[in-house]
Scaffold this motif. Structure first.
Motif, PDB file in Angstrom:
ATOM      1  N   ILE C  35       8.125  -2.511  25.910  1.00  0.00           N
ATOM      2  CA  ILE C  35       8.950  -3.518  26.585  1.00  0.00           C
ATOM      3  C   ILE C  35       9.306  -3.052  28.001  1.00  0.00           C
ATOM      4  N   ASP C  36       9.478  -1.732  28.187  1.00  0.00           N
ATOM      5  CA  ASP C  36       9.742  -1.211  29.538  1.00  0.00           C
ATOM      6  C   ASP C  36       8.514  -1.420  30.430  1.00  0.00           C
ATOM      7  N   VAL C  37       7.332  -1.220  29.845  1.00  0.00           N
ATOM      8  CA  VAL C  37       6.096  -1.443  30.592  1.00  0.00           C
ATOM      9  C   VAL C  37       5.989  -2.922  30.972  1.00  0.00           C
ATOM     10  N   VAL C  38       6.209  -3.790  29.988  1.00  0.00           N
ATOM     11  CA  VAL C  38       6.140  -5.241  30.230  1.00  0.00           C
ATOM     12  C   VAL C  38       7.101  -5.639  31.348  1.00  0.00           C
TER      13      VAL C  38
ATOM     14  N   CYS D  63       5.660  -1.517  16.975  1.00  0.00           N
ATOM     15  CA  CYS D  63       7.139  -1.434  16.932  1.00  0.00           C
ATOM     16  C   CYS D  63       7.783  -2.633  16.238  1.00  0.00           C
ATOM     17  N   VAL D  64       7.351  -3.853  16.591  1.00  0.00           N
ATOM     18  CA  VAL D  64       8.014  -5.034  16.033  1.00  0.00           C
ATOM     19  C   VAL D  64       7.776  -5.121  14.528  1.00  0.00           C
ATOM     20  N   THR D  65       6.526  -4.908  14.124  1.00  0.00           N
ATOM     21  CA  THR D  65       6.210  -4.961  12.697  1.00  0.00           C
ATOM     22  C   THR D  65       7.016  -3.908  11.936  1.00  0.00           C
ATOM     23  N   THR D  66       7.061  -2.681  12.457  1.00  0.00           N
ATOM     24  CA  THR D  66       7.820  -1.613  11.799  1.00  0.00           C
ATOM     25  C   THR D  66       9.300  -1.973  11.680  1.00  0.00           C
ATOM     26  N   ALA D  67       9.866  -2.469  12.786  1.00  0.00           N
ATOM     27  CA  ALA D  67      11.306  -2.793  12.779  1.00  0.00           C
ATOM     28  C   ALA D  67      11.610  -3.920  11.800  1.00  0.00           C
ATOM     29  N   ASP D  71      14.596  -1.434   7.097  1.00  0.00           N
ATOM     30  CA  ASP D  71      15.814  -1.829   6.376  1.00  0.00           C
ATOM     31  C   ASP D  71      17.026  -2.003   7.277  1.00  0.00           C
ATOM     32  N   HIS D  72      16.814  -1.985   8.583  1.00  0.00           N
ATOM     33  CA  HIS D  72      17.962  -2.088   9.477  1.00  0.00           C
ATOM     34  C   HIS D  72      18.000  -3.441  10.174  1.00  0.00           C
ATOM     35  N   PRO D  73      18.886  -4.334   9.704  1.00  0.00           N
ATOM     36  CA  PRO D  73      18.985  -5.671  10.307  1.00  0.00           C
ATOM     37  C   PRO D  73      19.205  -5.594  11.822  1.00  0.00           C
ATOM     38  N   ASP D  74      19.961  -4.583  12.285  1.00  0.00           N
ATOM     39  CA  ASP D  74      20.220  -4.443  13.725  1.00  0.00           C
ATOM     40  C   ASP D  74      18.930  -4.210  14.498  1.00  0.00           C
ATOM     41  N   GLU D  75      18.064  -3.404  13.911  1.00  0.00           N
ATOM     42  CA  GLU D  75      16.795  -3.101  14.561  1.00  0.00           C
ATOM     43  C   GLU D  75      15.929  -4.360  14.668  1.00  0.00           C
ATOM     44  N   ARG D  76      15.912  -5.137  13.570  1.00  0.00           N
ATOM     45  CA  ARG D  76      15.172  -6.407  13.546  1.00  0.00           C
ATOM     46  C   ARG D  76      15.674  -7.323  14.649  1.00  0.00           C
ATOM     47  N   GLU D  77      17.012  -7.424  14.714  1.00  0.00           N
ATOM     48  CA  GLU D  77      17.648  -8.275  15.717  1.00  0.00           C
ATOM     49  C   GLU D  77      17.267  -7.798  17.127  1.00  0.00           C
ATOM     50  N   ARG D  78      17.258  -6.499  17.313  1.00  0.00           N
ATOM     51  CA  ARG D  78      16.974  -5.921  18.623  1.00  0.00           C
ATOM     52  C   ARG D  78      15.544  -6.265  19.088  1.00  0.00           C
ATOM     53  N   VAL D  79      14.550  -6.073  18.200  1.00  0.00           N
ATOM     54  CA  VAL D  79      13.178  -6.347  18.642  1.00  0.00           C
ATOM     55  C   VAL D  79      12.966  -7.839  18.908  1.00  0.00           C
ATOM     56  N   ASP D  81      15.331  -9.949  19.944  1.00  0.00           N
ATOM     57  CA  ASP D  81      16.005 -10.211  21.226  1.00  0.00           C
ATOM     58  C   ASP D  81      15.123  -9.804  22.400  1.00  0.00           C
ATOM     59  N   GLU D  82      14.495  -8.650  22.277  1.00  0.00           N
ATOM     60  CA  GLU D  82      13.628  -8.172  23.367  1.00  0.00           C
ATOM     61  C   GLU D  82      12.470  -9.136  23.607  1.00  0.00           C
ATOM     62  N   ILE D  83      11.876  -9.622  22.503  1.00  0.00           N
ATOM     63  CA  ILE D  83      10.766 -10.571  22.653  1.00  0.00           C
ATOM     64  C   ILE D  83      11.253 -11.838  23.353  1.00  0.00           C
TER      65      ILE D  83
END
Lengths: 93, 93, 93, 93
Positions: C35-38, D63-67, D71-79, D81-83
């Motif tokens: 995402i930093d690259v993008v 990264c997105v698939t892994t997140a 098991d971390h809803p916050d991580e899911r939310e974060r990726v 949001d970034e997209i």
């Protein structure tokens, strides 16, 4: 997409966009200044972009999350491909 | 903009865009697949882009040509500034 | 385009863009976060858009103004067609 | 991003873009026709868009698939949001 708050909000925004387009028809018929017409069309395009963002956001939280968390690699691949096609189409707007 | 062939064509295209937006409202209300909704919104955005091109083309052939051929440097500056602002706004879509 | 202040400024901006791209190569080689690259690529695209605006602005004030004020309708048509093609290409970015 | 085939291809494309920008600097210095310069800048922007697509595609598959599978809803939310932020920024190009 389930009937919920977001559905109502998306439909409302589309209705308002529809009215905006109708207003631009009047402007063109009344011979208003080209640049004013262009600026209204650009405003509609920005409004559609916002709606697109809302639909995509919901899509990522529902279908995409379900498919990626599921056990079918084909399904995962499919939702990612669809997102990439949308990215591509947005990039070409 | 004078009432001419182009005016009629622009209005017709806007009317068809209006109907397209109404169709998308139905899709959202019926809970159709997000990506199908997104693709229809993208199609409307492309149609609006085409209308914008038609309006701009006419603007360049009429107002801009008249202003640039005229004797008022301020008018020339004004039409060029307006074009640059539109370029900028299109670039930010 | 004559050698003037604007030429120097445009070249300077392009040189800085070149350096920015080189920096992104390092980021990719070092495995930095996608995402930093993008985001850096998006920043370069915005910088190029600004340069494009500067070149177009100069073009409208020089070649386009001269052609439209001149006595050759074909020349006028040609510069307007070129502007419309650029509009179209920017709309498809 | 791990060092792999894609990394090499992305870096190669960025190197070629860097050379393309250098070529445009020469064009500007040599006073070449504005519209030719604009068209070359547009070509670079399209090339950057392609690189962005490659980086995003890899990001979604890793990264997105892994997140999202994690098991971390916050991580899911974060990726997600970034997209959405990237979508937004691409829409504003």
């Amino acid at each position: 997409m389930a009937a919920d708050m977001t559905t109502a909000e998306i439909v409302n925004r589309l209705k308002s966009i529809e009215g905006h387009v109708r207003g631009i028809e009047r402007m063109v018929e009344n011979g208003e200044y080209c640049i004013d017409v262009v600026n209204q069309i650009l405003a509609v395009q920005r409004a559609l972009q916002k709606v697109n963002g809302m639909v995509l956001n919901r899509h990522l939280h529902t279908c995409v999350t379900t498919a990626i968390r599921g056990d079918h690699p084909d399904e995962r691949e499919r939702v990612i491909d669809e997102i990439m096609q949308v990215f591509d189409a947005i990039g070409k707007l």
